[in-house]
Design an enzyme around this catalytic site. Structure first.
Site, mmCIF file in Angstrom:
data_model
loop_
_atom_site.group_PDB
_atom_site.id
_atom_site.type_symbol
_atom_site.label_atom_id
_atom_site.label_comp_id
_atom_site.label_asym_id
_atom_site.label_seq_id
_atom_site.Cartn_x
_atom_site.Cartn_y
_atom_site.Cartn_z
ATOM 1 N N GLY A 29 40.888 65.868 -5.264
ATOM 2 C CA GLY A 29 40.311 66.774 -6.251
ATOM 3 C C GLY A 29 40.117 68.183 -5.709
ATOM 4 O O GLY A 29 39.992 69.136 -6.462
ATOM 5 N N GLY A 30 40.063 68.290 -4.381
ATOM 6 C CA GLY A 30 39.931 69.589 -3.718
ATOM 7 C C GLY A 30 40.448 69.473 -2.303
ATOM 8 O O GLY A 30 39.768 69.798 -1.341
ATOM 9 N N GLY A 31 41.687 68.953 -2.186
ATOM 10 C CA GLY A 31 42.275 68.716 -0.860
ATOM 11 C C GLY A 31 41.874 67.390 -0.255
ATOM 12 O O GLY A 31 42.127 67.148 0.932
ATOM 13 N N SER A 32 41.291 66.488 -1.050
ATOM 14 C CA SER A 32 40.678 65.280 -0.492
ATOM 15 C C SER A 32 41.650 64.240 0.040
ATOM 16 O O SER A 32 41.231 63.278 0.680
ATOM 17 C CB SER A 32 39.771 64.629 -1.536
ATOM 18 O OG SER A 32 38.632 65.420 -1.754
ATOM 19 N N SER A 73 37.577 64.012 0.987
ATOM 20 C CA SER A 73 36.696 62.875 0.865
ATOM 21 C C SER A 73 37.402 61.527 1.090
ATOM 22 O O SER A 73 36.734 60.507 1.214
ATOM 23 C CB SER A 73 36.050 62.877 -0.529
ATOM 24 O OG SER A 73 37.013 62.773 -1.570
ATOM 25 N N LYS A 114 41.203 53.798 -1.753
ATOM 26 C CA LYS A 114 39.959 54.577 -1.714
ATOM 27 C C LYS A 114 38.974 54.029 -2.741
ATOM 28 O O LYS A 114 39.365 53.670 -3.863
ATOM 29 C CB LYS A 114 40.260 56.047 -2.010
ATOM 30 C CG LYS A 114 39.046 56.970 -1.916
ATOM 31 C CD LYS A 114 39.400 58.400 -2.293
ATOM 32 C CE LYS A 114 38.225 59.344 -2.112
ATOM 33 N NZ LYS A 114 38.545 60.731 -2.519
#
Length: 608
Positions: A308-311, A287, A211
């Site tokens: 960081g939030g389900g990414s 993301s 990524k």
């Protein structure tokens, strides 16, 4: 000031909150009040949001309408703030594990992982051969050792496939950057090692994508932007990438992502919308959109993301692959963009849980000396004929069912099959204040991202940033120190709730997302889009993993009526990755016969 003062909630002390199935706690659904916007509407909204006259008022209205003031800003709670979810190591006495020497090199750790896997390629639990399966790390390694194919040939096919996928009609937008010359150089070195009979590890010659939030030479690290790499040059590999390079992996480029990780769709106005290999008219999720899509499309058996939030888990579920997010502090984070210090974690996307495990083993390198927690490393002993016993799986019915009908039905059936095959137990619980946790996490990740970038943003021209990212940054920058502290107090509160639940259960089970992949609309290509209703549905089940630093894994368990993948998530207590991998392997064995081939798939091993 009284006009702008919203009444805040007064929270009960933790010890007075009932976590049992008959709790009087009322489940609060996401109260998202924001229409979908893209194109000209986003531009107008951004102009108002960034204006000195209207911006403050508009942000106030957004926060008020979405209950941030009531549930976070003006809330009253007695817990002290918890700033970093770094858990003290506790030996969990897990079943079927072995302790790994912390002084081993990455290739040695990979070999230890291989020793934990079954000797032969296993059939599914139901004795049926799968109708489709991704080529695994073991498949590549066997093909190389048998001289059926070489890493050079795979690299050439990979480069041709990426070129094809980047152009009409599909325009998948998998990568932000890849360098054919560098890929072929690595492949030639790997091919020579195989010719000499000296591969470094089973990862030698395996294509792995990274990524574009993680440093990997020779590429710049853009974070999905057009500017970040100019002010923060990449000077070498991130720690996790170094480990993979030491194992002989071919690092094939930097995958597309939502700009600055500030969204859930994976639509990037600079580098294109990453398309879902199961339906190219749909999002891949964000993301870590490109990393999920390249694995689903067969270009790589494994890719790295940042969660960081389900990414990692969201796009994995939407693209029908495995997504593993380790415990906070388990994987060294040096060389990862510092966008969210206390909620982000390097994660793994893979075609199978076994491949995710192998790469997880490789990346468990030396942690920085200033890290106070020095966790022991255990690997799961995966047995093809039996699984671990007496697993207790906690479910919160109102939360579990807060998703589309197809997801609810599919995930419930998958859970029923786990119970039926393994006699594992369901423990019914109540997890209070889940929507409060989502808003507290949003305040935290927004504050951290804004603070991290503040010195750069002051010097940037607005047109260098995508329109949807500008909206996100405007909201992120509005969070006050009071809101950040309140969010950390909520983090402490949620940590106590979850630890009480883990005293009664081994894992918490939920769907991975509340919706499946939704359409990419034409008006989003230039500006990105604001779709907070779908965004809230996508992150609904992800937040505890990030905000509380818990390990979590998503496994594909079926499809909706349109043939789009559905994932089931298992959230574990700190340092319980071996148990999560055991459970994911058991779930995968049940679902494997029903896995379907994506619409876009590249067969790099060219086998029937």
């Amino acid at each position: 000031m009284g006009l702008f003062k919203d009444q805040g909630v007064v929270y009960k002390p933790v010890e007075e909150v009932d976590l049992g199935p008959k709790s009087d706690h009322v489940y609060l659904r996401a109260n998202v009040k924001a229409p979908r916007m893209a194109g000209l509407l986003v531009k107008i909204f951004t102009w108002f949001l960034e204006s000195r006259i209207f911006g403050t008022l508009l942000v106030y209205i957004l926060k008020k309408n979405n209950l941030i003031h009531k549930l976070v800003t003006n809330a009253r709670l007695e817990e002290s703030p918890l700033f970093v979810p770094l858990h003290p190591f506790e030996d969990l006495k897990e079943q079927e594990v072995k302790c790994i020497d912390s002084k081993l090199s990455p290739p040695e750790q990979v070999q230890q992982a291989m020793d934990c896997l079954p000797n032969s390629s296993e059939k599914s639990l139901r004795g049926l051969q799968p109708s489709f399966q991704h080529w695994t790390i073991l498949d590549y390694s066997k093909a190389y050792n048998l001289k059926e194919i070489t890493p050079r040939m795979v690299a050439e096919r990979f480069i041709a496939a990426v070129h094809e996928s980047s152009n009409p009609p599909s325009q998948m937008s998998f990568f932000i950057n890849y360098n054919a010359e560098d890929i072929l150089r690595q492949a030639d070195e790997s091919t020579l090692r195989y010719e000499q009979g000296k591969p470094i590890s089973i990862l030698d010659g395996i294509p792995i994508a990274i990524k574009d939030e993680i440093d990997c030479s020779p590429y710049p690290t853009t974070g999905g932007t057009k500017w970040l790499h100019k002010v923060r040059p990449c000077t070498g590999d991130a720690s996790c990438v170094k480990c993979l390079r030491l194992c002989g992996a071919i690092l094939v480029g930097k995958t597309n992502m939502h700009e600055l990780g500030a969204g859930t769709s994976g639509i990037n106005p600079h580098y294109g919308a990453t398309r879902n290999p199961y339906d190219i008219s749909k999002i891949a999720g964000g993301s870590s959109s490109g990393s999920a899509a390249v694995v689903a499309a067969g270009l790589c058996p494994v890719a790295l993301g940042v969660d960081g939030g389900g990414s990692v888990r969201m796009p994995a579920a939407l693209c029908g692959v495995v997504g593993l997010k380790p415990t906070f502090g388990r994987i060294p984070h040096n060389g990862v963009l510092p966008l969210n210090w206390t909620v982000g974690m390097v994660g793994i996307l893979a075609g199978t849980i076994e491949d995710a495990f192998i790469v997880y083993a490789a990346m468990n390198g030396q942690l920085p000396p200033d890290q106070p927690t020095r966790p022991k490393l255990y690997f799961p002993l995966l047995n093809p004929t039996k699984s671990i016993s007496d697993v207790k799986m906690a479910t919160y019915a109102e939360w579990f069912n807060d998703c589309s009908d197809d997801i609810r039905t599919c995930c419930s059936q998958a859970l029923d099959k786990l119970q039926e095959h393994y006699s594992w137990k369901i423990v019914k619980v109540t997890i209070p204040e889940i929507e409060v946790m989502r808003l507290a996490h949003y305040s935290t990740i927004g504050s951290e991202c804004s603070t991290s970038l503040s010195s750069h943003l002051e010097k940037l021209k607005p047109e260098e940033i995508g329109w949807d990212a500008r909206v996100a940054l405007s909201v992120y920058g509005s969070f006050s120190s009071k809101e950040y502290i309140k969010a950390q107090k909520i983090r402490n509160r949620q940590m106590q709730f979850h630890m009480k639940i883990f005293a009664e259960a081994d894992v918490i089970v939920s769907p991975t997302t509340g919706v499946t992949a939704y359409p990419i609309q034409d008006d989003a290509s230039e500006t990105g889009e604001l779709d907070y209703i779908n965004g809230a549905a996508l992150v609904r089940y992800s937040i505890a993993g990030n905000f509380l630093g818990l390990p979590a894994v998503t496994v594909p368990v079926g499809y909706d009526k349109l043939g789009l993948p559905i994932g089931l998530q298992f959230i574990g207590q700190p340092w319980s990755e071996p148990t999560l991998i055991h459970i994911a392997s058991a779930m995968q064995a049940i679902c494997k016969p029903d896995y379907r081939k994506p619409e876009v798939f590249y067969n790099l091993l060219k086998k029937d």
